[in-house]
Design an enzyme around this catalytic site. Structure first.
Site, PDB file in Angstrom:
ATOM      1  N   ALA A  91       0.825  -1.206   0.000  1.00 39.80           N
ATOM      2  CA  ALA A  91       0.000   0.000   0.000  1.00 39.80           C
ATOM      3  C   ALA A  91       0.857   1.251   0.000  1.00 39.80           C
ATOM      4  O   ALA A  91       1.967   1.280   0.553  1.00 39.80           O
ATOM      5  CB  ALA A  91      -0.923   0.002   1.219  1.00 39.80           C
ATOM      6  N   GLY A 136       0.237  -5.623   0.226  1.00 40.12           N
ATOM      7  CA  GLY A 136      -0.568  -5.696  -0.984  1.00 40.12           C
ATOM      8  C   GLY A 136       0.198  -6.202  -2.184  1.00 40.12           C
ATOM      9  O   GLY A 136      -0.402  -6.751  -3.117  1.00 40.12           O
ATOM     10  N   GLU A 139      -0.166  -9.809  -1.918  1.00 39.46           N
ATOM     11  CA  GLU A 139      -1.554 -10.133  -2.242  1.00 39.46           C
ATOM     12  C   GLU A 139      -1.768 -10.130  -3.752  1.00 39.46           C
ATOM     13  O   GLU A 139      -2.508 -10.964  -4.288  1.00 39.46           O
ATOM     14  CB  GLU A 139      -2.496  -9.147  -1.552  1.00 39.46           C
ATOM     15  CG  GLU A 139      -2.571  -9.375  -0.048  1.00 39.46           C
ATOM     16  CD  GLU A 139      -3.430  -8.364   0.676  1.00 39.46           C
ATOM     17  OE1 GLU A 139      -4.322  -8.774   1.439  1.00 39.46           O
ATOM     18  OE2 GLU A 139      -3.202  -7.150   0.491  1.00 39.46           O
ATOM     19  N   GLU A 159       1.232  -6.499   7.316  1.00 38.67           N
ATOM     20  CA  GLU A 159       0.270  -5.495   7.768  1.00 38.67           C
ATOM     21  C   GLU A 159       0.202  -5.357   9.285  1.00 38.67           C
ATOM     22  O   GLU A 159       0.017  -4.247   9.799  1.00 38.67           O
ATOM     23  CB  GLU A 159      -1.117  -5.839   7.212  1.00 38.67           C
ATOM     24  CG  GLU A 159      -1.301  -5.515   5.736  1.00 38.67           C
ATOM     25  CD  GLU A 159      -0.827  -6.625   4.809  1.00 38.67           C
ATOM     26  OE1 GLU A 159      -1.094  -6.531   3.606  1.00 38.67           O
ATOM     27  OE2 GLU A 159      -0.189  -7.589   5.310  1.00 38.67           O
TER      28      GLU A 159
END
Length: 289
Positions: A91, A136, A139, A159
């Site tokens: 992110a 992310g 991900e 995270e």
């Protein structure tokens, strides 16, 4: 060129590969080895932010996926970073800090939708992880069908070290990839693993020593893509669909899904060509129909 929503942001159309990334572009679509090869590349190019998932970057990824989804020339998609030493840093926390709670929730939902769109591409997808894939970024790689990593790459759902939890599919896709116990350990601790460790736990399909150019994972991903290319495209698509849908249900329902996918493949010209090639002792020439 196809211009995106913001001035200076451009996306290379599929089939016009080989050009250097243009100033200001964050995502490019190119063809590995020329348009006729069947391998499309989504090239991530946001060096000042280490390919972090900002608003413009995410919008351009959505546009790239839309461009490739219905292109019958595309048989494999490779996700590659143009930024040396990083796949995707996760992110964009500097951008995130400017959002209020409602904006954060909306944007994370959009990220989740992006990962679902990657997973839903009908053709096989390969993440070439030549550097950091964190939060992310991992991900995104998990949303791909296959992952190849350099041994020096670093991966992790970090995270919890930032007061967060994975919100773009990590809590769901990581357990399905490495098992629930190991996934919990990795998420609870925020631990990072290298390419060798990732391969040993099944997080990536292959790990390779990094080369001087810093693109060893990409080169291995291309080799893997070229192994897929000669196979019947529609059969590969149906195989992907059967696996993905079948993993979400009980085995009896999964068998029914497999049967439906197989039934769709029976009347194809490629199946007839495969049988003819077997009888005639020659290589099949599949056309994707």
């Amino acid at each position: 060129m196809m211009r995106l929503g913001r001035a200076g942001r451009e996306l290379l159309r599929w089939g016009r590969g080989g050009a250097a990334p243009r100033r200001g572009a964050e995502v490019l679509v190119s063809a590995a080895g020329g348009e006729s090869s069947g391998i499309a590349e989504i090239l991530m190019n946001r060096p000042h932010a280490r390919n972090s998932l900002g608003k413009v970057f995410v919008n351009e990824l959505f546009s790239a996926l839309e461009q490739l989804r219905f292109d019958e020339k595309v048989r494999v998609v490779v996700f590659k970073s143009e930024v040396k030493g990083v796949f995707c840093a996760g992110a964009d926390l500097k951008e995130r800090a400017q959002m209020d709670d409602a904006e954060v929730g909306h944007f994370v939902k959009r990220l989740r939708n992006l990962m679902d769109e990657i997973a839903a591409l009908p053709v096989p997808t390969i993440a070439a992880i030549d550097g950091y894939a964190l939060g992310g970024g991992l991900e995104l790689a998990l949303a791909c069908d296959l992952r190849v990593a350099a041994s020096s790459a670093k991966m992790g759902l970090i995270e919890t070290t930032r007061g967060l939890l994975p919100g773009a599919g990590g809590t769901q896709r990581l357990p399905r990839c490495v098992g629930i116990g190991l996934a919990k350990e990795l998420i609870f601790t925020g631990r990072q693993v290298d390419g060798q460790q990732a391969a040993s736990m099944g997080l990536v399909n292959h790990t390779v020593p990094q080369n001087n150019e810093g693109d060893a994972a990409y080169q291995r991903a291309l080799t893997l893509a070229k192994e897929i290319l000669p196979q019947a495209p529609f059969a590969v698509k149906m195989g992907k669909l059967a696996i993905n849908r079948g993993m979400e249900v009980d085995i009896a329902s999964g068998m029914a899904i497999e049967g439906m996918c197989y039934a769709q493949n029976i009347p194809t010209r490629d199946r007839q060509e495969g049988m003819a090639a077997f009888r005639e002792k020659r290589q099949p020439q599949f056309i994707g129909k």
